[in-house]
Design a protein around this motif. Structure first.
Motif, mmCIF file in Angstrom:
data_model
loop_
_atom_site.group_PDB
_atom_site.id
_atom_site.type_symbol
_atom_site.label_atom_id
_atom_site.label_comp_id
_atom_site.label_asym_id
_atom_site.label_seq_id
_atom_site.Cartn_x
_atom_site.Cartn_y
_atom_site.Cartn_z
ATOM 1 N N VAL A 25 0.838 -1.201 0.000
ATOM 2 C CA VAL A 25 0.000 0.000 0.000
ATOM 3 C C VAL A 25 0.873 1.251 0.000
ATOM 4 O O VAL A 25 0.607 2.212 -0.738
ATOM 5 C CB VAL A 25 -0.965 -0.004 1.216
ATOM 6 C CG1 VAL A 25 -1.637 1.348 1.397
ATOM 7 C CG2 VAL A 25 -2.011 -1.093 1.059
ATOM 8 N N ASN A 28 2.199 1.822 -3.403
ATOM 9 C CA ASN A 28 1.159 2.364 -4.276
ATOM 10 C C ASN A 28 0.983 3.859 -4.046
ATOM 11 O O ASN A 28 0.880 4.632 -5.008
ATOM 12 C CB ASN A 28 -0.175 1.646 -4.043
ATOM 13 C CG ASN A 28 -0.196 0.254 -4.608
ATOM 14 O OD1 ASN A 28 0.643 -0.127 -5.424
ATOM 15 N ND2 ASN A 28 -1.153 -0.537 -4.160
ATOM 16 N N ALA A 39 -1.626 -0.075 -9.772
ATOM 17 C CA ALA A 39 -1.732 -0.391 -8.348
ATOM 18 C C ALA A 39 -1.623 -1.893 -8.132
ATOM 19 O O ALA A 39 -2.056 -2.688 -8.963
ATOM 20 C CB ALA A 39 -3.055 0.135 -7.796
ATOM 21 N N ASP A 41 -1.772 -5.206 -5.011
ATOM 22 C CA ASP A 41 -2.292 -5.623 -3.721
ATOM 23 C C ASP A 41 -1.927 -7.092 -3.517
ATOM 24 O O ASP A 41 -1.600 -7.791 -4.467
ATOM 25 C CB ASP A 41 -3.807 -5.428 -3.659
ATOM 26 C CG ASP A 41 -4.340 -5.436 -2.229
ATOM 27 O OD1 ASP A 41 -3.536 -5.486 -1.273
ATOM 28 O OD2 ASP A 41 -5.572 -5.378 -2.061
ATOM 29 N N VAL A 89 -3.827 4.034 -9.348
ATOM 30 C CA VAL A 89 -3.822 4.176 -7.895
ATOM 31 C C VAL A 89 -4.932 5.130 -7.464
ATOM 32 O O VAL A 89 -5.027 6.250 -7.961
ATOM 33 C CB VAL A 89 -2.464 4.701 -7.379
ATOM 34 C CG1 VAL A 89 -2.510 4.941 -5.883
ATOM 35 C CG2 VAL A 89 -1.357 3.736 -7.718
ATOM 36 N N GLU A 94 -6.491 3.188 -1.308
ATOM 37 C CA GLU A 94 -5.277 2.823 -0.575
ATOM 38 C C GLU A 94 -5.425 3.133 0.912
ATOM 39 O O GLU A 94 -4.899 2.399 1.755
ATOM 40 C CB GLU A 94 -4.057 3.540 -1.158
ATOM 41 C CG GLU A 94 -3.761 3.188 -2.605
ATOM 42 C CD GLU A 94 -3.610 1.698 -2.848
ATOM 43 O OE1 GLU A 94 -2.888 1.029 -2.086
ATOM 44 O OE2 GLU A 94 -4.205 1.203 -3.817
ATOM 45 N N SER A 98 -5.074 0.413 3.818
ATOM 46 C CA SER A 98 -4.164 0.671 4.927
ATOM 47 C C SER A 98 -4.846 0.415 6.267
ATOM 48 O O SER A 98 -4.266 -0.204 7.168
ATOM 49 C CB SER A 98 -3.677 2.121 4.844
ATOM 50 O OG SER A 98 -2.954 2.477 5.985
#
Length: 127
Positions: A25, A28, A39, A41, A89, A94, A98
């Motif tokens: 994260v 990103n 982006a 993950d 992104v 994000e 997070s």
């Protein structure tokens, strides 16, 4: 002693996965303005842990070369809409990831702490 308990192994794996996801994260967010950046993950922890299927695990380098490893899988391209410059992104997305990673990490620490308290109590020791 703690690594032999399944719940502590799961808590350690969750903490490691959460830390790795937080790093992805952060990367990103750092590339939020980079043209063409896609982006990334990590797969969900439940999927990663379920895929582990209880196969033999190594506890240290060079010990029983197992077919599967407990390392966190690498980041994958995350789905999302691209900006006109090709960047996918979303800072809002994000931020949500997070918070999810932080909550997972906090839960893993709480599980580990509770497990150690139970073991201490069973041994007749106070904190």
């Amino acid at each position: 002693m703690f690594e032999k308990l399944e719940i502590t192994r799961m808590a350690q794996a969750l903490a490691a996965h959460s830390g790795a996801r937080m790093a992805v994260v952060a990367e990103n967010v750092a590339h939020a303005d980079t043209p063409g950046y896609k982006a990334q993950d990590l797969p969900a922890f439940a999927d990663v842990f379920a895929a582990d299927d209880g196969a033999m695990r190594t506890t240290r380098p060079g010990h029983l070369a197992a077919a599967s490893s407990t390392t966190t899988p690498g980041p994958e391209r995350a789905p999302g809409r691209e900006a006109p410059n090709g960047n996918s992104v979303s800072l809002e997305g994000e931020m949500v990831k997070s918070v999810e990673a932080r909550q997972s990490h906090d839960m893993a620490l709480a599980i580990y702490r509770a497990t150690s308290d139970v073991i201490r109590a069973s041994l007749g020791r106070n904190r």
